[in-house]
Write a protein that holds these residues in place. Structure first.
Motif, short mmCIF file in Angstrom:
data_model
loop_
_atom_site.label_atom_id
_atom_site.label_comp_id
_atom_site.label_asym_id
_atom_site.label_seq_id
_atom_site.Cartn_x
_atom_site.Cartn_y
_atom_site.Cartn_z
N ALA A 9 0.83 -1.20 0.00
CA ALA A 9 0.00 0.00 0.00
C ALA A 9 0.87 1.26 0.00
CB ALA A 9 -0.93 -0.01 1.21
N ALA A 10 2.08 1.17 0.53
CA ALA A 10 2.98 2.32 0.57
C ALA A 10 3.39 2.76 -0.84
CB ALA A 10 4.21 2.00 1.40
N ASP A 11 3.26 1.88 -1.82
CA ASP A 11 3.58 2.23 -3.20
C ASP A 11 2.48 3.07 -3.85
OD1 ASP A 11 6.20 0.95 -3.78
OD2 ASP A 11 5.10 -0.85 -3.19
N VAL A 12 1.38 3.25 -3.17
CA VAL A 12 0.25 4.12 -3.49
C VAL A 12 -0.56 3.63 -4.69
CG1 VAL A 12 -0.52 6.48 -3.95
CG2 VAL A 12 1.47 6.09 -2.50
N SER A 13 0.04 3.57 -5.89
CA SER A 13 -0.73 3.18 -7.07
C SER A 13 0.18 2.63 -8.15
CB SER A 13 -1.50 4.38 -7.62
OG SER A 13 -0.61 5.27 -8.27
N LEU A 14 -0.45 2.02 -9.15
CA LEU A 14 0.31 1.53 -10.29
C LEU A 14 0.90 2.69 -11.09
CD1 LEU A 14 -1.79 -1.50 -11.60
CD2 LEU A 14 0.27 -1.51 -10.18
N TYR A 15 0.32 3.89 -10.97
CA TYR A 15 0.91 5.07 -11.61
C TYR A 15 2.32 5.29 -11.08
CZ TYR A 15 -3.89 6.33 -12.92
OH TYR A 15 -5.16 6.33 -13.42
N TRP A 28 0.75 2.54 -16.60
CA TRP A 28 0.30 1.71 -15.48
C TRP A 28 -0.58 0.55 -15.97
CZ3 TRP A 28 -4.73 0.62 -14.35
CH2 TRP A 28 -5.70 1.42 -14.98
N TRP A 29 -1.34 0.79 -17.03
CA TRP A 29 -2.27 -0.22 -17.55
C TRP A 29 -1.54 -1.47 -18.03
CZ3 TRP A 29 -1.58 -1.75 -22.55
CH2 TRP A 29 -0.80 -0.92 -23.36
N ARG A 30 -0.28 -1.33 -18.46
CA ARG A 30 0.49 -2.50 -18.91
C ARG A 30 0.77 -3.42 -17.73
NH1 ARG A 30 5.63 -1.08 -21.38
NH2 ARG A 30 5.53 -3.17 -22.26
N ILE A 31 1.10 -2.84 -16.58
CA ILE A 31 1.34 -3.64 -15.37
C ILE A 31 0.03 -4.28 -14.93
CG2 ILE A 31 2.08 -3.59 -12.96
CD1 ILE A 31 3.80 -1.09 -13.73
N ALA A 32 -1.05 -3.50 -14.95
CA ALA A 32 -2.36 -4.01 -14.55
C ALA A 32 -2.77 -5.19 -15.44
CB ALA A 32 -3.40 -2.90 -14.63
N GLN A 33 -2.60 -5.04 -16.74
CA GLN A 33 -2.98 -6.09 -17.68
C GLN A 33 -2.22 -7.39 -17.42
OE1 GLN A 33 -2.20 -5.07 -21.83
NE2 GLN A 33 -4.40 -4.88 -22.14
N LEU A 34 -0.94 -7.30 -17.19
CA LEU A 34 -0.13 -8.49 -16.93
C LEU A 34 -0.50 -9.20 -15.64
CD1 LEU A 34 3.56 -7.59 -17.87
CD2 LEU A 34 2.15 -9.40 -18.82
N ASN A 35 -1.06 -8.45 -14.70
CA ASN A 35 -1.34 -9.00 -13.38
C ASN A 35 -2.82 -9.17 -13.09
OD1 ASN A 35 1.44 -9.15 -11.94
ND2 ASN A 35 1.45 -7.22 -13.08
N GLY A 36 -3.66 -9.05 -14.12
CA GLY A 36 -5.09 -9.26 -13.96
C GLY A 36 -5.75 -8.23 -13.05
N ALA A 38 -7.61 -4.32 -12.58
CA ALA A 38 -8.35 -3.29 -13.30
C ALA A 38 -8.18 -1.92 -12.65
CB ALA A 38 -9.83 -3.65 -13.34
N ASP A 39 -7.82 -1.90 -11.39
CA ASP A 39 -7.72 -0.66 -10.61
C ASP A 39 -6.26 -0.36 -10.29
OD1 ASP A 39 -7.97 1.43 -8.80
OD2 ASP A 39 -9.48 0.42 -7.58
N PRO A 40 -5.79 0.85 -10.56
CA PRO A 40 -4.39 1.17 -10.25
C PRO A 40 -4.12 1.43 -8.77
CG PRO A 40 -5.47 3.07 -11.20
CD PRO A 40 -6.45 1.93 -11.28
N ASP A 41 -5.16 1.53 -7.95
CA ASP A 41 -5.00 1.83 -6.53
C ASP A 41 -4.44 0.62 -5.78
OD1 ASP A 41 -5.23 3.08 -4.03
OD2 ASP A 41 -7.28 2.37 -3.77
N LEU A 42 -3.38 0.85 -5.00
CA LEU A 42 -2.75 -0.22 -4.23
C LEU A 42 -3.03 -0.09 -2.72
CD1 LEU A 42 0.75 -0.27 -5.98
CD2 LEU A 42 -1.22 -1.71 -6.47
N SER A 43 -3.84 0.87 -2.33
CA SER A 43 -4.05 1.14 -0.91
C SER A 43 -4.71 -0.01 -0.15
CB SER A 43 -4.87 2.41 -0.71
OG SER A 43 -6.19 2.23 -1.21
N GLY A 44 -5.35 -0.92 -0.86
CA GLY A 44 -6.02 -2.04 -0.21
C GLY A 44 -5.12 -3.22 0.11
#
Length: 69
Positions: A9-15, A28-36, A38-44
């Motif tokens: 969560a400290a990384d904040v987001s895929l951005y 960021w969408w390229r990382i999201a796509q490879l890892n299944g 849809a949301d760039p938010d990492l806070s969860g």
């Protein structure tokens, strides 16, 4: 072999991850796509999660799929 990193969560987001790892936050969408993802938010993320990273692609100048600058 694909590169992987651990994020929290400290990384904040895929951005932020894309800016640091790929040199372009808009990809960021390229990382999201490879890892299944849809949301760039990492806070969860309560625990570290391993992500596969795409290779740096200099031909993607805008970061938006199908659009070049």
């Amino acid at each position: 072999m694909a590169a992987t990193i651990k994020v929290t969560a400290a990384d904040v987001s895929l951005y932020h991850v894309a800016a640091r790892q790929l040199g372009d936050a808009t990809q960021w969408w390229r990382i999201a796509q490879l890892n299944g993802m849809a949301d760039p938010d990492l806070s969860g993320f309560a625990t570290p999660v391993q992500l596969v990273l795409p290779t740096v692609d200099a031909s993607l100048s805008s970061g938006v799929p199908g659009v070049s600058a």
